[in-house]
Design a protein around this motif. Structure first.
Motif, mmCIF file in Angstrom:
data_model
loop_
_atom_site.group_PDB
_atom_site.id
_atom_site.type_symbol
_atom_site.label_atom_id
_atom_site.label_comp_id
_atom_site.label_asym_id
_atom_site.label_seq_id
_atom_site.Cartn_x
_atom_site.Cartn_y
_atom_site.Cartn_z
ATOM 1 N N THR A 12 0.854 -1.173 0.000
ATOM 2 C CA THR A 12 0.000 0.000 0.000
ATOM 3 C C THR A 12 0.895 1.229 0.000
ATOM 4 O OG1 THR A 12 -1.716 -1.178 1.200
ATOM 5 C CG2 THR A 12 -1.837 1.219 1.220
ATOM 6 N N ILE A 13 0.813 1.999 -1.055
ATOM 7 C CA ILE A 13 1.659 3.171 -1.226
ATOM 8 C C ILE A 13 0.761 4.400 -1.335
ATOM 9 C CG2 ILE A 13 3.379 4.292 -2.706
ATOM 10 C CD1 ILE A 13 4.023 1.317 -3.633
ATOM 11 N N GLY A 14 1.038 5.372 -0.506
ATOM 12 C CA GLY A 14 0.310 6.632 -0.561
ATOM 13 C C GLY A 14 0.922 7.536 -1.606
ATOM 14 N N VAL A 15 0.115 7.953 -2.559
ATOM 15 C CA VAL A 15 0.589 8.862 -3.595
ATOM 16 C C VAL A 15 -0.070 10.214 -3.342
ATOM 17 C CG1 VAL A 15 0.756 9.317 -6.069
ATOM 18 C CG2 VAL A 15 0.827 6.957 -5.224
ATOM 19 N N ALA A 16 0.751 11.175 -2.968
ATOM 20 C CA ALA A 16 0.253 12.519 -2.672
ATOM 21 C C ALA A 16 0.614 13.446 -3.814
ATOM 22 C CB ALA A 16 0.859 13.030 -1.371
ATOM 23 N N ARG A 17 -0.362 14.163 -4.291
ATOM 24 C CA ARG A 17 -0.131 15.138 -5.371
ATOM 25 C C ARG A 17 0.048 16.504 -4.724
ATOM 26 N NH1 ARG A 17 -0.492 15.928 -10.821
ATOM 27 N NH2 ARG A 17 -1.557 17.818 -11.514
ATOM 28 N N ILE A 18 1.233 17.063 -4.876
ATOM 29 C CA ILE A 18 1.561 18.368 -4.324
ATOM 30 C C ILE A 18 1.435 19.381 -5.461
ATOM 31 C CG2 ILE A 18 3.270 19.708 -3.036
ATOM 32 C CD1 ILE A 18 2.455 17.127 -1.592
ATOM 33 N N HIS A 43 4.670 4.031 3.265
ATOM 34 C CA HIS A 43 5.386 4.187 1.995
ATOM 35 C C HIS A 43 4.667 5.247 1.159
ATOM 36 C CE1 HIS A 43 6.687 0.166 3.283
ATOM 37 N NE2 HIS A 43 7.817 0.499 2.689
ATOM 38 N N PHE A 44 5.423 6.256 0.704
ATOM 39 C CA PHE A 44 4.818 7.389 0.011
ATOM 40 C C PHE A 44 5.589 7.786 -1.231
ATOM 41 C CE2 PHE A 44 3.541 7.694 4.377
ATOM 42 C CZ PHE A 44 2.195 8.000 4.289
ATOM 43 N N VAL A 45 4.830 8.288 -2.196
ATOM 44 C CA VAL A 45 5.372 8.975 -3.358
ATOM 45 C C VAL A 45 4.718 10.352 -3.367
ATOM 46 C CG1 VAL A 45 5.431 9.085 -5.880
ATOM 47 C CG2 VAL A 45 5.746 6.892 -4.715
ATOM 48 N N LEU A 76 9.782 7.773 1.704
ATOM 49 C CA LEU A 76 9.084 8.767 0.908
ATOM 50 C C LEU A 76 9.947 9.039 -0.307
ATOM 51 C CD1 LEU A 76 7.538 12.048 2.249
ATOM 52 C CD2 LEU A 76 8.719 11.938 0.087
ATOM 53 N N ARG A 77 9.353 8.888 -1.467
ATOM 54 C CA ARG A 77 10.069 9.095 -2.723
ATOM 55 C C ARG A 77 9.396 10.221 -3.497
ATOM 56 N NH1 ARG A 77 11.410 2.708 -3.624
ATOM 57 N NH2 ARG A 77 12.359 2.539 -1.562
ATOM 58 N N LEU A 78 10.185 10.929 -4.266
ATOM 59 C CA LEU A 78 9.682 12.073 -5.023
ATOM 60 C C LEU A 78 9.617 11.731 -6.504
ATOM 61 C CD1 LEU A 78 11.816 14.871 -3.328
ATOM 62 C CD2 LEU A 78 9.482 14.157 -2.758
ATOM 63 N N ALA A 79 8.648 12.332 -7.184
ATOM 64 C CA ALA A 79 8.500 12.106 -8.622
ATOM 65 C C ALA A 79 8.152 13.413 -9.317
ATOM 66 C CB ALA A 79 7.412 11.071 -8.888
ATOM 67 N N CYS A 80 8.616 13.525 -10.549
ATOM 68 C CA CYS A 80 8.219 14.607 -11.459
ATOM 69 C C CYS A 80 8.617 15.992 -10.966
ATOM 70 C CB CYS A 80 6.711 14.586 -11.710
ATOM 71 S SG CYS A 80 6.042 13.012 -12.201
ATOM 72 N N LEU A 81 9.856 16.164 -10.550
ATOM 73 C CA LEU A 81 10.284 17.482 -10.090
ATOM 74 C C LEU A 81 10.476 18.443 -11.260
ATOM 75 C CD1 LEU A 81 12.936 16.713 -7.312
ATOM 76 C CD2 LEU A 81 10.500 17.179 -7.054
ATOM 77 N N SER A 104 5.618 9.208 -11.518
ATOM 78 C CA SER A 104 5.025 8.543 -10.347
ATOM 79 C C SER A 104 5.005 7.030 -10.479
ATOM 80 C CB SER A 104 3.603 9.051 -10.115
ATOM 81 O OG SER A 104 3.638 10.393 -9.725
ATOM 82 N N HIS A 105 4.732 6.534 -11.685
ATOM 83 C CA HIS A 105 4.675 5.083 -11.880
ATOM 84 C C HIS A 105 6.016 4.438 -11.575
ATOM 85 C CE1 HIS A 105 0.634 5.325 -13.393
ATOM 86 N NE2 HIS A 105 1.013 6.226 -14.300
ATOM 87 N N GLU A 106 7.092 5.068 -12.014
ATOM 88 C CA GLU A 106 8.438 4.567 -11.739
ATOM 89 C C GLU A 106 8.706 4.575 -10.228
ATOM 90 O OE1 GLU A 106 12.953 6.032 -12.726
ATOM 91 O OE2 GLU A 106 11.420 6.426 -14.237
#
Length: 117
Positions: A12-18, A43-45, A76-81, A104-106
Motif C-alpha cells: 500500500t503506497i500513498g501517492v500525494a499530489r503536491i 510508503h509514500f510517493v 518517501l520518494r519524489l517524482a516529477c520534479l 510517479s509510476h516509476e
C-alpha cells in the motif's frame, strides 16, 4: 494536496499530489495531514508534477515527512520534479536524502520487493 492509495506493487503506497506552491503559507498544512496519512501506510510517493515553487519552509516540510516515514520503517520518494523545484533540492543538498524518479509510476514500482532503496 490530495492522497490516494496505490496497491499495484503488492504494497500500500500513498501517492500525494503536491500542487502549486509549497511555502511558508501552506507547508504547515502538509505537516498536519501527514500523520493522518501515516495511519494508512508508511510508503509514500510525492507527485510533484504540479508543484511550481518550493521555499525553505516547503522543503523543511517534505524533509519532516520523510523523517516521520523513516521512523515508521517506511520511505518517501519524489517524482516529477520541475527543474526549478529540482534546483532547490540540489542547491540545498536535500536531493541526497531522497530517491527521485522521472514519473510517479516509476516511483511506485520502486517499492516492489527486491527494489527497495
Amino acid at each position: 494536496m490530495s492522497l490516494h492509495l496505490d496497491t499495484s506493487t503488492g504494497k500500500t503506497i500513498g501517492v500525494a499530489r503536491i500542487e502549486g506552491r509549497l511555502d511558508a503559507t501552506n507547508s504547515g498544512s502538509l505537516l498536519q495531514k501527514f500523520p493522518k496519512w501515516l495511519q494508512q501506510t508508511n510508503h509514500f510517493v510525492f507527485d510533484c508534477s504540479a508543484l511550481s515553487f518550493i521555499d525553505s519552509s516547503g522543503l523543511g516540510a517534505i524533509v519532516g515527512c520523510l523523517r516521520k516515514a523513516l521512523e515508521k520503517n517506511g520511505d518517501l520518494r519524489l517524482a516529477c520534479l520541475d527543474p526549478r523545484v529540482s534546483m532547490v533540492f540540489e542547491l540545498t543538498k536535500a536531493k541526497q536524502l531522497f530517491s527521485i524518479y522521472a514519473d510517479s509510476h516509476e516511483a511506485i514500482d520502486s517499492f516492489s520487493a527486491g527494489n527497495q532503496q
